[in-house]
Design a protein around this motif. Structure first.
Motif, mmCIF file in Angstrom:
data_model
loop_
_atom_site.group_PDB
_atom_site.id
_atom_site.type_symbol
_atom_site.label_atom_id
_atom_site.label_comp_id
_atom_site.label_asym_id
_atom_site.label_seq_id
_atom_site.Cartn_x
_atom_site.Cartn_y
_atom_site.Cartn_z
ATOM 1 N N SER A 136 0.829 -1.203 0.000
ATOM 2 C CA SER A 136 0.000 0.000 0.000
ATOM 3 C C SER A 136 0.865 1.256 0.000
ATOM 4 O O SER A 136 0.585 2.226 -0.714
ATOM 5 N N SER A 164 2.329 1.878 -3.421
ATOM 6 C CA SER A 164 1.334 2.459 -4.328
ATOM 7 C C SER A 164 1.151 3.950 -4.056
ATOM 8 O O SER A 164 1.063 4.766 -4.980
ATOM 9 N N GLU A 165 1.130 4.335 -2.781
ATOM 10 C CA GLU A 165 0.988 5.752 -2.433
ATOM 11 C C GLU A 165 2.195 6.563 -2.906
ATOM 12 O O GLU A 165 2.045 7.670 -3.424
ATOM 13 N N LYS A 222 4.127 5.850 -5.342
ATOM 14 C CA LYS A 222 4.116 5.923 -6.806
ATOM 15 C C LYS A 222 3.317 7.136 -7.255
ATOM 16 O O LYS A 222 3.696 7.864 -8.183
ATOM 17 N N THR A 223 2.214 7.377 -6.554
ATOM 18 C CA THR A 223 1.385 8.535 -6.884
ATOM 19 C C THR A 223 2.123 9.841 -6.598
ATOM 20 O O THR A 223 2.067 10.786 -7.386
ATOM 21 N N ASP A 259 -2.608 -7.644 -5.568
ATOM 22 C CA ASP A 259 -1.922 -6.365 -5.359
ATOM 23 C C ASP A 259 -0.553 -6.366 -6.034
ATOM 24 O O ASP A 259 -0.114 -5.348 -6.599
ATOM 25 N N GLU A 264 -0.967 -6.026 -9.837
ATOM 26 C CA GLU A 264 -1.389 -4.666 -10.179
ATOM 27 C C GLU A 264 -0.199 -3.706 -10.157
ATOM 28 O O GLU A 264 -0.090 -2.821 -11.002
ATOM 29 N N LEU A 265 0.664 -3.884 -9.205
ATOM 30 C CA LEU A 265 1.858 -3.022 -9.170
ATOM 31 C C LEU A 265 2.774 -3.298 -10.355
ATOM 32 O O LEU A 265 3.451 -2.400 -10.851
ATOM 33 N N GLU A 321 1.941 -1.234 -13.308
ATOM 34 C CA GLU A 321 2.129 0.206 -13.229
ATOM 35 C C GLU A 321 3.258 0.655 -14.145
ATOM 36 O O GLU A 321 4.228 -0.083 -14.376
ATOM 37 N N LEU A 352 9.033 0.083 -9.761
ATOM 38 C CA LEU A 352 8.044 -0.891 -9.321
ATOM 39 C C LEU A 352 8.138 -2.177 -10.118
ATOM 40 O O LEU A 352 8.048 -3.279 -9.555
#
Length: 1555
Positions: free
Chosen positions: A610, A613-614, A616-617, A648, A651-652, A655, A660
């Motif tokens: 998680s 992912s944060e 990455k944003t 998960d 999904e990464l 990206e 990643l």
């Protein structure tokens, strides 16, 4: 009117009332008090008349002396009312008032009983006295004792339970008394001050507060009296009462309420801080500590000096005082973190982090960490980093405590970090992780800190993950490796525990095999704890527990789905079941923590995904990389934690972020095998990974190939087959993704060799033809590029091609089954030789360097599994990369060598690369390579010890670190820079061989930082080294037989170096035969073995020459480094300013001299003073003699004078390219002074070294000019001694002085006595080279077999001078087998005559006997026999007698005297000043010893002759040396004083006092 009548009536009743009964009297007094209370102040005359009976009645004597307390209180109440009514007039006379006040003060004592019925009346009395200032009347009545008693009563009865008005009234009364007093009585002041003091507790604290307030309100009045009291008390006026007062407590309290008052005591407290008595200093430190730590109280300007001295107590010699100061400074900062002195305090505390006492260091750590936790802004991050270095402390207690406190700081930081975004303390987890590499810490202690101390209880998992991700960004590779090590130990313990739990369920007592397996589990688990034996015992005890709840809890703890909260709760329940008193309580607590998921769990892994992912944003690449690194470490050891997180992860991977993609591919390569079932549902995963193999970066391609193999059921055979076909097909297209394609092909070769072999030829041909043989199209442009980073794309492709080929020969299985390694070795050999696959390939120098480095690294990697297939020439080319012209190549290559050897994946023989990279011990990276070599040797020793412990069935000598020498010798012999051993005259050419051998041998023998902790290891190492050298000398070179002689010569040189480095290990066991590497050496055949014995006995001719040359070079450079001016500095005072005893100076001088001699020749010269090495009195006599002598000296012959002039012309140069003895040129022969220059002073103590150097240079130039002006040899006849001025200082002693002064103690007495009456000693005509003070060591003459030549005259051959020099053998050292030779020109030399060319002078036997006889006479203390002019001793006889006296000291100025051909003029040259004193040409030598005519006649017979005259004098005059009387004018004396030795001046002053 009724009230008046009532008062009158009561007054009459009181006058008539009897004292008893008390109740009736009390009733009347009570009524009177009530009536008086109703009357206002200053009433009318009628009222005053009505109260007169009462006024008179209460003063009755029987009432004033009544014993009943109630009566006293009521009577005092009446008095107070009467006083109020009549104020301001006094109602009674002084005597009555005095009795009344005694009564009133007596009632104050009852204020302590708050439950008494009369307490209210007593309070009323107190308030009335305070309100109406009645107490001031006591001053008019001079009731000093009563006032002191009242003060004492107040201080005794006051209590915190009293209402504020009571305390206020007391304070008012006391303040009024003080303010209205003209003078404060000492008794009153003492009563007030006695209530002060920081040690007061309970009721005394109330008195302290009262006194504190009184002083604060009356500061102006009390200030001079308190100052006088404190100063007299601290000065110790002898008053007995002062001893009962707590002076320091008074000062502390007064500082708080009246700080200016204590200004006067500053000098006294300063004196206490500097006192010798520990108790006094300790009390002063306690006082100042309390003062400076007062909250809200700044340090007064007058106390700043005290504060500075207080800080200096941090260096007090008493540990307890230092600890106390540290504690007070902590309190000082915690009371006011922003105080101006804070930086100074913190700096002083940081300085004590290196205190030699561990309690002090621990106290400083505690202080700074407490301050940081209490006030984070008070301590900077840099300061905490300095504190954190104590985790490397030598004390385990300090290290452990520091680590715990760092965890506390980090915990507080985490609690407060929610409101800030600072990461100031995120480096702390990495610092704690690094402690894992400390031998004193074990993984369980580090893991305990990481699990239980870093974060507060109930801290959310998301917060823990955020902090860990940020912390990893601050970790280096070492710290990440430490985290992985902790994960590894945790994984092993969990696996063994799960295995044990499974066996326990099957456990049957009668099944011995099962019990054996359980014990095996216990043994494996115990190795993961610090105390293995104790752990195994505890596990066996745990196994006996039958409570099922315990094992259910362990099963839950081993479940990866258990949350942090559940795990902590289960552990607490487990410990509760056992109880604190159980023997296994602590062990089970540690075991439960280590085998549970308290460090990482599933929730932890999910939060990392998680967080990634944060980030990455937000685009924070550093934190994304940290998330991936942390997740990769977890997946490597706990892949089951990723179960359920497959979606998960995929999904990464989708990206659009390169970090990643790389990280997730890496994670899948580690954990894919455990989650492949869940990943099978994702059809897009294979396509994503294949795309990365084709188009991603090289890292992505590598991890993707491994992931494909991990996530598929058939180990990737199907997926990799399809991928492999596509990769090979794309090779010909040669698109931009060629680097990734090559990487993927190499990884497929490692993972699935059967697939790779299907089209192996195509790949090899493509790499060889299309990549390696490809010329650089831009070679003209690239040739101009010389920077390391200017490599071309074509060069990178070639490197990638080489890596692919290398990987193809390093498959994960059955590597040795691969054929064709020889072809790859050929390619690597060409690249190592030419920098490309062939010499015809065009490329830039930078590209060639890159390719050579890549080829060398390829050989290192291949040698892990193909070491026996690496040809010797390829091995040589590889290790010679350390000599490459590009420093980057050398650094990167040696870094890889060091890394692989430390990882124990590379043979230690490659450590030769470190040695080849240096050719001189002054090389830039010499120290770094020496450290690397030490690490290699230590690793080899560990391997050897392990093999010895398990008694491995192999030849252990090949596992010894010394076995590196068998490769090193061969490498040195085949090195292109290796010189021809037949041309050994050019010793400088052998420099690289010598320095490399010296470094290797000194490291192996422990001389360069390696510690031999095992007894006898150094001796064993020396024996092994000699055995290897002997074995090589019994072998011949396999590669090139012509190099065999070179091999043997290097072995000879190595043997000598080893013996020189291990002189204490010379007595070794018989060398054994060592099996040498077959690819390098072959044993000699039988017919050759016959000559091998001769070969071993016969050493290489240039061996000692090379050794002596470079040892002298090293000694010269060491001297230059240790003492730039070639002087030894000795202070006349020690570190405490005390004079150094003369005996201690003598020891220091001798130790320095021996050290210097040991470096140069390793053989101390002899001395007759061996029986008393520290003969201080003898030295004093010699110094006194030095103060009186001024010796002259002359040249012995023209050839030697020419050599001396040449040496003076080249004073600064040092030529070491000389034969073994270096007699005439070398300035570094410790025991020979022949042909040497005038050496520097032995001792020097001057702060202006530049000035000293200039003075020395000017002196040498003047002396040189003087020598050049003297074109004839001068001889001066012996003369008597005369006293000289004190300007003649700094004269030093040669070996001859010491040799002849030691054994003749009685002679020394006479000589000293005669010398005090006479002048200078006889001295050598030859200029002396500097002789080390180690000449004080005695040469023994006890060996009877060597006494044949003692006392005989011999002549010794000097090769460079090509002539013999004559002298006398004075003594023999049997332990060193060396003789001491005193040459005729005064030089002394210690020789091994067995190695010298020399002859006995047979024709001069009579002179030798005469010399012995004269020596004996001198020993008996007889003065030389005086002769008249007609019966003078022949010159030769005088020469022998002169030899028995101490020769001229080295460095002494020459005082040459010559007579002109007419015999009437004398020319004197002062060598000490370099001044040609022409003004003294007509002076005639005279004597003051023999005060008669014979002495004058004796001087008339002494003549100086030229060289031509000397030749005519005949053989018996050939070597005669005499000495003339020195005569100095004022100018020469002053010049001499300028060049005097400053340290000897100090000696002379000291010895003058001693004598």
């Amino acid at each position: 009117m009724a009230a008046e009548e009532q008062l009158r009536e009561l007054g009459e009743k009181l006058q008539a009332a009897a004292p008893a009964p008390a109740d009736a009297l009390a009733k009347l007094l009570e009524e009177a008090a009530e009536c008086l209370h109703g009357i206002e102040q200053s009433p009318g005359s009628s009222v005053m008349e009505a109260i007169q009976p009462c006024l008179k009645a209460v003063t009755r004597e029987e009432l004033l002396k009544h014993e009943d307390e109630d009566v006293k209180v009521l009577l005092a109440t009446c008095f107070c009312e009467i006083t109020r009514i009549t104020a301001p007039d006094a109602p009674y006379n002084d005597d009555v008032l005095r009795d009344i006040f005694y009564l009133i003060v007596g009632t104050f004592r009852g204020l302590s009983d708050m439950n008494s019925q009369s307490f209210g009346r007593r309070v009323a009395i107190l308030e009335t006295v305070a309100r109406y200032r009645a107490c001031v009347v006591m001053l008019d009545l001079e009731c000093d004792d009563l006032i002191a008693d009242m003060f004492r009563t107040f201080l005794e009865v006051v209590s915190d339970n009293h209402e504020q008005n009571i305390i206020k009234s007391m304070q008012t009364i006391m303040t009024l008394i003080i303010d209205e007093s003209e003078d404060i009585q000492e008794s009153l002041l003492r009563v007030l001050l006695s209530a002060l003091g920081q040690k007061k507790t309970g009721a005394a604290m109330s008195a302290r507060k009262l006194a504190h307030n009184v002083i604060e309100h009356s500061t102006g009045k009390l200030e001079p009296y308190i100052k006088k009291f404190l100063t007299s008390s601290l000065a110790g006026d002898g008053s007995s009462s002062n001893g009962q007062v707590d002076h320091h407590g008074i000062i502390l309290d007064v500082y708080q309420c009246a700080p200016k008052v204590v200004k006067a005591v500053v000098p006294y407290i300063t004196g206490e801080l500097l006192a010798d008595e520990v108790d006094i200093r300790s009390k002063a430190v306690e006082l100042l500590g309390e003062i400076f730590s007062l909250p809200g109280t700044p340090i007064l300007e007058s106390f700043k000096s005290l504060f500075a001295e207080f800080l200096k107590r941090l260096t007090d010699r008493v540990v307890e005082i230092r600890v106390s100061v540290v504690e007070y400074l902590k309190r000082c900062l915690m009371s006011n973190p922003s105080r101006p002195e804070a930086p100074e305090i913190i700096k002083a505390l940081c300085d004590r982090l290196l205190d030699y006492e561990e309690n002090v260091r621990k106290g400083v750590v505690a202080a700074l960490c407490d301050i940081a936790c209490d006030s984070p802004d008070a301590i900077t991050t840099d300061t905490i980093k300095v504190v954190a270095e104590r985790v490397r402390d030598k004390s385990l207690a300090v290290k452990s405590y520091t680590m715990e406190r760092l965890a506390d700081i980090y915990k507080d930081y985490c609690q407060k970090d929610s409101s800030t975004n600072s990461d100031d303390f995120e480096w702390i987890p990495g610092k704690i992780l690094r402690c894992l590499y400390d031998k004193d810490f074990r993984p369980e202690s580090i893991e305990s800190i990481l699990c239980g101390s870093l974060f507060p209880p109930d801290f959310p998992t998301k917060g823990i993950v955020k902090h860990w991700v940020t912390a990893v960004t601050h970790c280096d590779k070492v710290e990440i490796k430490a985290l992985e090590q902790i994960f590894l130990h945790k994984q092993r313990l969990q696996q063994e525990m799960l295995k044990y739990m499974a066996l326990r369920q099957l456990s049957q007592e009668e099944n011995p095999d099962l019990q054996k397996r359980i014990l095996g589990c216990f043994r494996s688990m115990s190795r993961l704890f610090s105390d293995s034996a104790k752990c195994e015992e505890n596990l066996n005890m745990l196994h006996q527990l039958k409570d099922d709840n315990i094992w259910k809890i362990f099963s839950s703890l081993l479940d990866c789905s258990t949350t942090f909260e559940q795990a902590w709760s289960l552990r607490a329940d487990l410990l509760k079941i056992l109880g604190e008193k159980h023997a296994l309580y602590e062990f089970v607590g540690a075991l439960a923590m280590r085998c549970s998921y308290l460090l990482v769990n599933k929730e932890y892994a999910k939060e990392i995904l998680s967080e990634a992912s944060e980030q990455k944003t937000s685009g924070n690449t550093k934190l994304i990389s940290s998330c991936m690194n942390l997740l990769t470490a977890i997946s490597s050891f706990f892949p089951s934690l990723l179960s359920g997180l497959e979606e998960d992860i995929v999904e990464l991977l989708k990206e659009d972020n390169e970090l990643l993609k790389e990280g997730i591919a890496h994670v899948l390569s580690k954990a894919g095998g455990n989650i492949r079932e869940q990943l099978a549902s994702s059809s897009s995963l294979d396509l994503l990974l294949e795309r990365l193999c084709l188009e991603g970066t090289r890292r992505q391609a590598k991890y993707s190939v491994q992931a494909l193999a991990a996530v598929t059921k058939d180990d990737g055979l199907m997926s990799l087959s399809v991928l492999y076909k596509r990769l090979v097909d794309l090779l010909e297209e040669k698109k931009v993704h060629l680097p990734s394609i090559l990487q993927s092909l190499g990884c497929i070769a490692q993972i699935a060799m059967p697939i790779f072999e299907t089209r192996e030829e195509e790949i090899i041909n493509f790499i060889t033809k299309k990549i390696l043989e490809c010329n650089d199209d831009m070679v003209e442009d690239s040739s101009r590029k010389s920077e390391w980073g200017d490599s071309t794309q074509n060069c990178l492709l070639k490197i990638y091609g080489i890596k692919t080929l290398v990987k193809s020969y390093l498959p994960s299985k059955d590597a040795h089954a691969r054929p064709g390694i020889e072809k790859l070795m050929g390619i690597l050999k060409n690249i190592l030789t030419y920098g490309d696959i062939s010499p015809n390939t065009l490329s830039s120098a930078v590209d060639k360097a890159h390719l050579k480095l890549a080829a060398a690294k390829a050989v290192l990697r291949l040698s892990r599994q193909w070491d026996d297939k690496v040809p010797v020439d390829v091995f040589y080319l590889t290790v010679r990369i350390s000599q490459d012209d590009f420093p980057q190549v050398r650094k990167l290559f040696l870094g890889k060598v060091n890394q692989y050897i430390k990882e124990r994946t590379l043979d230690a023989k490659y450590a030769c690369a470190f040695l080849l990279s240096i050719d001189d011990y002054r090389a830039p990276h010499y120290e770094e390579f020496k450290h690397n070599l030490i690490e290699v040797v230590q690793i080899c020793q560990q391997v050897k010890m392990r093999q010895l412990s398990v008694q491995a069935d192999m030849n252990l000598l090949t596992a010894y670190p010394e076995y590196i020498l068998s490769y090193l010798v061969h490498v040195l012999a085949h090195d292109p820079s290796s010189p021809d051993i037949e041309e050994h005259e050019n010793v400088k050419a052998f420099g690289p061989i010598y320095w490399r051998l010296h470094l290797a041998l000194s490291t192996l023998l422990g001389g360069e930082g390696l510690q031999h902790i095992v007894p006898g290891m150094r001796k064993e190492s020396f024996t092994t080294i000699i055995s290897i050298f002997k074995s090589i000398k019994c072998s011949q070179d396999v590669v090139d037989v012509n190099k065999t002689k070179t091999l043997h010569a290097i072995c000879d040189l190595g043997t000598l170096i080893a013996k020189r480095l291990s002189q204490d290990q010379m007595d070794v066991a018989e060398p054994q035969v060592v099996p040498l590497p077959a690819q390098l050496y072959v044993p000699l055949h039988d017919n050759q073995n016959e000559n091998s014995v001769e070969t071993n006995e016969k050493m290489w001719l240039g061996c000692e020459k090379v050794l002596n040359h470079f040892e002298a070079l090293m000694t010269a450079n060491n001297d230059e480094i240790e003492s730039p001016k070639h002087k030894m500095l000795i202070d006349e005072t020690d570190e405490f300013g005390n004079e150094v005893p003369l005996g201690k100076i003598v020891k220091l001088l001798k130790s320095q001299g021996e050290k210097k001699t040991g470096r140069k020749q390793k053989t101390p010269s002899g001395s007759a003073n061996a029986g008393n090495d520290d003969d201080v009195l003898g030295l004093v006599r010699e110094i006194n003699l030095d103060n009186q002598e001024n010796l002259g000296e002359s040249e012995k012959g023209k050839p030697k004078k020419r050599r001396m002039n040449e040496k003076e012309n080249n004073e600064k140069s040092v030529d070491f390219s000389t034969p073994k003895r270096k007699r005439s040129i070398s300035n570094n022969r410790p025991h020979s002074t022949k042909g040497s220059k005038n050496g520097d002073e032995l001792l020097a103590h001057t702060p202006n070294t530049a000035g000293a150097k200039k003075s020395l240079e000017s002196k040498l130039k003047r002396e040189k000019g003087r020598n050049e002006s003297t074109d004839k040899k001068l001889l001066v006849s012996p003369s008597s001694k005369t006293p000289v001025s004190k300007g003649n200082k700094g004269v030093k002693k040669t070996h001859g002085d010491i040799l002849n002064s030691g054994p003749k103690r009685s002679a020394d007495k006479d000589n000293s006595k005669r010398t005090s009456e006479s002048g200078s000693l006889n001295g050598s005509l030859k200029r002396h080279k500097q002789t080390p003070i180690s000449g004080l060591a005695k040469c023994s003459t006890h060996d009877s077999s060597s006494r044949d030549v003692i006392g005989h005259r011999i002549k010794v051959w000097w090769p460079l001078d090509k002539k013999f020099y004559e002298g006398v053998v004075k003594s023999y050292d049997s332990s060193k087998k060396k003789h001491t030779v005193l040459y005729d020109d005064g030089d002394i030399e210690v020789l091994n005559l067995a190695k010298e060319k020399w002859k006995v002078i047979e024709s001069n036997e009579l002179s030798v006997k005469k010399q012995k006889k004269d020596d004996l006479g001198r020993n008996k203390g007889r003065a030389p026999e005086r002769t008249s002019a007609g019966k003078q001793t022949p010159p030769n006889s005088q020469k022998s007698k002169k030899r028995s006296a101490p020769p001229k000291r080295k460095g002494q100025p020459k005082n040459k005297r010559r007579k002109t051909s007419g015999g009437k003029k004398s020319v004197e040259d002062n060598g000490g000043t370099g001044v040609n004193d022409s003004g003294s040409s007509s002076s005639i030598a005279h004597s003051d010893v023999d005060k008669d005519v014979n002495s004058d006649d004796h001087m008339e017979e002494e003549v100086a002759v030229s060289s031509a005259e000397k030749d005519k004098a005949g053989k018996e005059y050939k070597d005669v040396e005499t000495e003339g009387e020195p005569q100095q004018d004022d100018h020469s004396v002053n010049n001499k004083e300028e060049s005097d030795n400053e340290t000897l001046n100090v000696w002379r002053k000291r010895t003058a006092k001693a004598t």
